[in-house]
Each structure stands twice: as C-alpha cells, then as structure tokens.
Design a protein around this motif. Structure first.
Motif, PDB file in Angstrom:
ATOM      1  N   UNK A 103     -50.769 -11.824   8.967  1.00 51.88           N
ATOM      2  CA  UNK A 103     -50.442 -10.669   9.300  1.00 51.88           C
ATOM      3  C   UNK A 103     -49.071 -10.310   9.440  1.00 51.88           C
ATOM      4  N   UNK A 104     -48.587  -9.122   8.747  1.00 53.77           N
ATOM      5  CA  UNK A 104     -47.190  -8.796   8.647  1.00 53.77           C
ATOM      6  C   UNK A 104     -46.670  -8.807  10.193  1.00 53.77           C
ATOM      7  N   UNK A 105     -45.445  -9.354  10.427  1.00 52.71           N
ATOM      8  CA  UNK A 105     -44.934  -9.300  11.758  1.00 52.71           C
ATOM      9  C   UNK A 105     -44.190  -7.969  11.904  1.00 52.71           C
ATOM     10  N   UNK A 106     -44.211  -7.490  13.028  1.00 51.23           N
ATOM     11  CA  UNK A 106     -43.481  -6.123  13.234  1.00 51.23           C
ATOM     12  C   UNK A 106     -42.012  -6.372  13.025  1.00 51.23           C
ATOM     13  N   UNK A 107     -41.228  -5.329  12.556  1.00 51.54           N
ATOM     14  CA  UNK A 107     -39.845  -5.516  12.299  1.00 51.54           C
ATOM     15  C   UNK A 107     -38.876  -6.098  13.510  1.00 51.54           C
ATOM     16  N   UNK A 108     -38.036  -6.723  13.423  1.00 45.56           N
ATOM     17  CA  UNK A 108     -37.254  -7.089  14.433  1.00 45.56           C
ATOM     18  C   UNK A 108     -36.231  -6.083  14.517  1.00 45.56           C
ATOM     19  N   UNK A 109     -35.501  -6.362  15.716  1.00 43.98           N
ATOM     20  CA  UNK A 109     -34.580  -5.264  16.263  1.00 43.98           C
ATOM     21  C   UNK A 109     -33.410  -5.206  14.947  1.00 43.98           C
ATOM     22  N   UNK A 110     -32.645  -4.037  15.176  1.00 42.98           N
ATOM     23  CA  UNK A 110     -31.661  -3.572  14.268  1.00 42.98           C
ATOM     24  C   UNK A 110     -30.378  -3.820  14.938  1.00 42.98           C
ATOM     25  N   UNK A 111     -29.438  -4.190  14.349  1.00 44.36           N
ATOM     26  CA  UNK A 111     -27.858  -4.219  14.999  1.00 44.36           C
ATOM     27  C   UNK A 111     -27.316  -3.267  14.263  1.00 44.36           C
ATOM     28  N   UNK A 112     -26.944  -2.114  15.098  1.00 43.05           N
ATOM     29  CA  UNK A 112     -26.347  -1.151  14.472  1.00 43.05           C
ATOM     30  C   UNK A 112     -24.880  -1.218  14.510  1.00 43.05           C
ATOM     31  N   UNK A 113     -23.840  -1.083  13.466  1.00 48.39           N
ATOM     32  CA  UNK A 113     -22.541  -1.229  13.744  1.00 48.39           C
ATOM     33  C   UNK A 113     -21.865   0.058  13.324  1.00 48.39           C
ATOM     34  N   UNK A 114     -20.780   0.527  13.757  1.00 49.28           N
ATOM     35  CA  UNK A 114     -20.017   1.816  13.641  1.00 49.28           C
ATOM     36  C   UNK A 114     -18.707   1.635  13.961  1.00 49.28           C
ATOM     37  N   UNK A 115     -17.921   2.743  13.313  1.00 46.98           N
ATOM     38  CA  UNK A 115     -16.522   2.664  13.922  1.00 46.98           C
ATOM     39  C   UNK A 115     -16.469   3.965  14.676  1.00 46.98           C
ATOM     40  N   UNK A 116     -15.199   4.077  15.340  1.00 45.37           N
ATOM     41  CA  UNK A 116     -15.171   5.108  16.234  1.00 45.37           C
ATOM     42  C   UNK A 116     -14.795   6.446  15.338  1.00 45.37           C
ATOM     43  N   UNK A 117     -15.817   6.857  14.774  1.00 45.25           N
ATOM     44  CA  UNK A 117     -15.691   8.270  14.028  1.00 45.25           C
ATOM     45  C   UNK A 117     -16.447   9.387  14.406  1.00 45.25           C
ATOM     46  N   UNK A 118     -16.017  10.184  15.777  1.00 49.42           N
ATOM     47  CA  UNK A 118     -16.391  11.287  16.344  1.00 49.42           C
ATOM     48  C   UNK A 118     -16.392  12.347  15.327  1.00 49.42           C
ATOM     49  N   UNK A 119     -17.401  13.225  15.256  1.00 51.55           N
ATOM     50  CA  UNK A 119     -18.747  13.345  16.217  1.00 51.55           C
ATOM     51  C   UNK A 119     -19.764  12.618  15.481  1.00 51.55           C
ATOM     52  N   UNK A 120     -19.419  11.766  14.577  1.00 48.12           N
ATOM     53  CA  UNK A 120     -20.715  11.044  14.077  1.00 48.12           C
ATOM     54  C   UNK A 120     -20.965   9.727  14.791  1.00 48.12           C
TER      55      UNK A 120
END
Length: 252
Positions: A26-43
């Motif tokens: 059985x397919x395993x549930x997706x693992x956690x995601x590492x979200x990376x960003x730069x300081x680009x307000x307001x996004x």
C-alpha cells in the motif's frame, strides 16, 4: 494421514499467504515537505511570525490539506534555489518559471502572475526611456532571471543584490539609478527602511511571468496534480482570496 478437507483448507491458506506476499505494498502517505524561501514580502516574510507571507500561507495550507505538513525556512534567494536541487522533498517559492529552470524543478502549483517593473528615486530618471535607462547602472536580485533579461535588452551595467531591500537601498542612496523586478515585492520594499512608496517612481509593466511553487524532482507528477487540485479547491472555497486580501494583494 491428513484428511482431504483439511488438505484443501491448508492449500487455500497457503495460496492466500503467497498472494498477499506478491501483492503490491500500500502506498505510504506523503512525507513532510521542507519549504524554503527568501525574504520577499509580501509573498514570503522572514520576520512575519503569524503572517509569513501570502505564498507561504498558501503553500502551507495546501500541504496541510494533502497530509504533508510543511515547515518553512528562509535563506538568501540563491541558496534557497540551490537547496531545492540537493535536498529531498523540498519546495521553493516564489519561483518564476523560465525555460532555463524548466528541467530542474517539479512545477507543483502556479501561485500568481507577477508583473516586472523598473523602480527609481522619484524624479531622478525617465523610466519611459528604456534606451536611456539601458546605459545607466541598474541592480537586480541575485539568483533571479532578471540579469539575463536585462542583458538581452542591451542593458550594459547590471549588478546584483542579496535582497530586494538592498537593491532599493542602493537606488535610494544613488548607488544605482534603478532596480528591476517584481512590482508587488518592490512596492512593499519601497515602504521599508524609513522610506515611503511616494519616494520612488515605478515604470509601466515591462514583462509579466507566472510565479510557481517549485519542488525538487523527487516529487512525482501525480503528486504535482494533487497539489494543483488542492489549489483549485483553495480558490473555490474562498481561502485563496482571503489570504491574498490579508496581504493587500488583488487576486489573479
């Protein structure tokens, strides 16, 4: 001697065990995601606390709905891009989709159309005269596609900054005559560091491009379809518009 009925039952049990062993896991549930960003307000806002930026909030809500919780980490833009190429299950935003970047990311969700403009100190430069501006010193965010874009437009002196705020400070101090990049981000930065938006002039829209949440290539295309479907649901139930209003952004 084993009775015939017991032997038949044993064969059934053994067949069931064999088939169970051969059946796909059985397919395993997706693992956690590492979200990376730069300081680009307001996004994306590094010091935003409960207001980490419109696109960060959208990405985290999508991940939550998909059962793959996402933490966000902020880095200088060029490093954020590099991390997505070497770390598993990593996504980066806001990422302009360009032909050069196309094969290096799994394009998960189109987040917004971004308009690109020039910004100069108020009254210092005629931003309508692009031919004249091309001979002046201009700065852009390091790691963005803007330097190549301007060079293709015959701009002769294009330097790079570590952040949009640094680019705006260079323009404010007269070190550079103009900066070029996303209008939303530059209007936000125009109100930082003791400045006001009225201290700067903004050109008409020069170009536009779609901004995406880009993932590392270990995301499958099937996962990407699920991210896009979740984004459509976010739009349909009004969550997307609510998040954009929180940061003063019109929907697109």
């Amino acid at each position: 001697m084993m009775r015939a009925g017991a032997g038949a039952m044993l064969r059934v049990v053994l067949l069931g065990v064999l088939l169970g062993a051969l059946a796909p896991a059985r397919a395993a549930p997706p693992g956690p995601v590492r979200l990376v960003a730069a300081d680009l307000p307001p996004y994306a806002i590094a010091a935003g606390g409960d207001s980490p930026g419109s696109m960060v909030e959208v990405a985290q809500e999508l991940a939550r709905r998909l059962g793959a919780p996402a933490t966000v980490e902020f880095y200088p833009w060029q490093r954020a891009l590099a991390l997505t190429g070497v770390l598993p299950r990593t996504a980066v935003l806001p990422l302009t989709r360009t032909p050069e970047r196309e094969p290096h990311y799994r394009w998960l969700v189109r987040l917004r159309q971004q308009h690109f403009v020039f910004v100069a100190r108020h009254g210092s430069v005629d931003l309508r005269d692009l031919a004249g501006l091309a001979r002046r010193p201009v700065v852009v965010l390091r790691g963005s596609p803007h330097k190549r874009t301007l060079q293709e437009m015959n701009f002769s002196t294009v330097a790079e900054c570590a952040s949009v705020r640094e680019c705006m400070r260079m323009v404010g101090k007269g070190v550079a005559d103009a900066t070029y990049g996303g209008e939303d981000i530059h209007r936000y930065a125009a109100n930082a560091d003791g400045n006001r938006e009225a201290d700067f002039d903004f050109s008409a829209i020069v170009r536009s491009g779609d901004v995406w949440l880009g993932g590392s290539l270990d995301f499958s295309e099937d996962e990407a379809r699920k991210w896009r479907a979740a984004h459509e649901a976010l739009r349909a139930d009004g969550t997307l518009a609510r998040i954009q209003r929180k940061y003063g952004l019109a929907g697109n």
